[in-house]
Write an enzyme that holds these catalytic residues in place. Structure first.
Site, PDB file in Angstrom:
ATOM      1  CG  HIS A  77      31.816 -34.218   3.338  1.00  0.00           C
ATOM      2  ND1 HIS A  77      31.030 -34.230   2.205  1.00  0.00           N
ATOM      3  CD2 HIS A  77      32.396 -32.987   3.386  1.00  0.00           C
ATOM      4  CE1 HIS A  77      31.146 -33.040   1.606  1.00  0.00           C
ATOM      5  NE2 HIS A  77      31.967 -32.280   2.306  1.00  0.00           N
ATOM      6  N   GLY A 118      29.899 -26.682  -2.963  1.00  0.00           N
ATOM      7  CA  GLY A 118      30.317 -26.767  -4.354  1.00  0.00           C
ATOM      8  C   GLY A 118      29.397 -26.043  -5.321  1.00  0.00           C
ATOM      9  CB  SER A 125      30.194 -21.753  -1.706  1.00  0.00           C
ATOM     10  OG  SER A 125      29.671 -22.776  -2.547  1.00  0.00           O
ATOM     11  CG  ASN A 139      36.838 -32.346   1.914  1.00  0.00           C
ATOM     12  OD1 ASN A 139      37.526 -33.273   1.474  1.00  0.00           O
ATOM     13  ND2 ASN A 139      35.510 -32.410   1.991  1.00  0.00           N
ATOM     14  CD1 TRP A 140      42.856 -30.369  -0.198  1.00  0.00           C
ATOM     15  CD2 TRP A 140      44.465 -31.695  -1.044  1.00  0.00           C
ATOM     16  NE1 TRP A 140      44.079 -29.802   0.106  1.00  0.00           N
ATOM     17  CE2 TRP A 140      45.080 -30.592  -0.405  1.00  0.00           C
ATOM     18  CE3 TRP A 140      45.273 -32.655  -1.653  1.00  0.00           C
ATOM     19  CZ2 TRP A 140      46.464 -30.438  -0.357  1.00  0.00           C
ATOM     20  CZ3 TRP A 140      46.656 -32.501  -1.606  1.00  0.00           C
ATOM     21  CH2 TRP A 140      47.252 -31.400  -0.966  1.00  0.00           C
ATOM     22  CE  LYS A 141      34.173 -31.439  -1.168  1.00  0.00           C
ATOM     23  NZ  LYS A 141      32.888 -30.936  -1.551  1.00  0.00           N
ATOM     24  N   GLY A 186      36.283 -26.662   0.478  1.00  0.00           N
ATOM     25  CA  GLY A 186      36.452 -27.652  -0.581  1.00  0.00           C
ATOM     26  C   GLY A 186      37.179 -27.050  -1.769  1.00  0.00           C
ATOM     27  N   GLY A 187      36.422 -26.581  -2.742  1.00  0.00           N
ATOM     28  CA  GLY A 187      36.979 -26.087  -4.006  1.00  0.00           C
ATOM     29  C   GLY A 187      38.162 -25.137  -3.851  1.00  0.00           C
ATOM     30  CD  GLU A 228      31.128 -28.974   4.922  1.00  0.00           C
ATOM     31  OE1 GLU A 228      31.995 -28.228   4.462  1.00  0.00           O
ATOM     32  OE2 GLU A 228      31.009 -30.171   4.579  1.00  0.00           O
ATOM     33  CD  GLU A 232      31.059 -34.092  -1.402  1.00  0.00           C
ATOM     34  OE1 GLU A 232      32.197 -34.561  -1.249  1.00  0.00           O
ATOM     35  OE2 GLU A 232      30.838 -32.891  -1.671  1.00  0.00           O
TER      36      GLU A 232
HETATM   37  P1  PGA Z   1      33.067 -26.284  -1.131  1.00  0.00           P
HETATM   38  O1  PGA Z   1      33.056 -27.678  -0.321  1.00  0.00           O
HETATM   39  O2  PGA Z   1      33.962 -25.341  -0.386  1.00  0.00           O
HETATM   40  O3  PGA Z   1      33.631 -26.652  -2.496  1.00  0.00           O
HETATM   41  O4  PGA Z   1      31.668 -25.796  -1.201  1.00  0.00           O
HETATM   42  C1  PGA Z   1      32.990 -27.690   1.080  1.00  0.00           C
HETATM   43  C2  PGA Z   1      32.968 -29.109   1.575  1.00  0.00           C
HETATM   44  O5  PGA Z   1      32.371 -29.981   0.927  1.00  0.00           O
HETATM   45  O6  PGA Z   1      33.530 -29.400   2.646  1.00  0.00           O
END
Ligand code: PGA
Length: 253
Positions: A95, A173, A213, A9-11, A234-235, A167, A97
């Site tokens: 998600h 993050g 994470s 997930n590049w966001k 994500g990251g 999640e 967010e």
């Molecule tokens: P993260 O994000 O790996 O940076 O914790 C995961 C996500 O939001 O899907």
């Protein structure tokens, strides 16, 4: 046997030039890897260019959101058919967010899930509790509410295609992942919810990922658990090397 999924997930990261360079590098790193579905989810602006590069490779395309309507006067939205048109096979929905900053409700996420399945897009539906809810012992109640909202919209012929990503919001993050044991307990619980609604056969098919994470160092712990079928990353998906290392740790040989 459930095929594992590693989805990146590049966001809201990477312009077109950066997206091209990331996915070109990734393509080389994961060449020949089988037995794991490798999915990248760039921002909308890079979907097309990324698709051009991954055509004919083992990397699949996903989007990060969509609307449930097919077309019409919905300024700023993207339809399921538009995602199909650009070459997406997956779409991340609900998600945290989006739930947090854009006030998406579980009912809306269910409508989006139904719309995705109706055009053969595989939805990756995200669920998870925040820190306050976890500390208040509400984790299972939150997850149950988020999962059960799906049941009224999805019939048993399509339910098995859903991917769920558990999640915990406090792990996203933050560099502080859940323990793999705790994640497995919740993921088993999610599978039981599906089982009581659709029966064990369908529940056994559903792929349930962990997210929060995930990195090359901790992925194996998660994959060694009985019910965790992969990760939403994500990251660490913003770097071809770390994302490919996560993919490699997941590969079934
Ligand atoms: P993260 O994000 O790996 O940076 O914790 C995961 C996500 O939001 O899907």
């Amino acid at each position: 046997m459930r095929i594992p999924v590693i989805a990146g997930n590049w966001k809201m990261n990477k312009n077109i030039v950066e997206a091209v360079s990331l996915v070109k590098e990734l393509k080389d790193f994961v060449r020949g890897i089988k037995g794991v579905d490798i999915v990248v989810c760039p921002p909308f602006t890079s979907l097309w260019v990324v698709k051009e590069i991954i055509n004919g490779t083992n990397i699949l395309l996903g989007a990060q959101n969509m609307y449930w309507e097919t077309k019409g006067a919905f300024t700023g939205e993207t339809s399921p058919l538009m995602l199909k048109d650009v070459g997406c096979e997956y779409v991340i929905l609900g998600h945290s967010e989006r739930r947090q900053y854009f006030k998406e409700t579980s009912e809306e996420v269910a409508k989006k899930t139904e719309a995705a399945l109706s055009v053969n897009l595989i939805p990756i539906v995200c669920v998870g509790e925040n820190l306050k809810e976890r500390e208040g012992g509400e984790t299972k109640a939150i997850i149950e509410q988020e999962i059960k909202a799906l049941f009224s919209k999805i019939d048993s012929t399509l339910a098995g295609r859903i991917i769920v990503a558990y999640e915990p919001i406090w792990a996203i993050g933050t560099g502080r992942s859940s323990s793999s044991q705790d994640a497995n307990i919740i993921i088993k619980f999610i599978r039981e919810l599906f089982s009581s609604e659709y029966g064990s056969k369908i529940a056994e098919r559903i792929r349930i990922l962990y997210g929060g994470s995930v990195n090359p160092q901790n992925i194996s712990e998660f994959m060694n658990e009985s019910d965790i079928d992969g990760a939403l990353v994500g990251g660490a998906s913003l770097y071809a090397l770390s994302f490919s290392q996560i993919v490699k740790a997941t590969e079934i040989l």
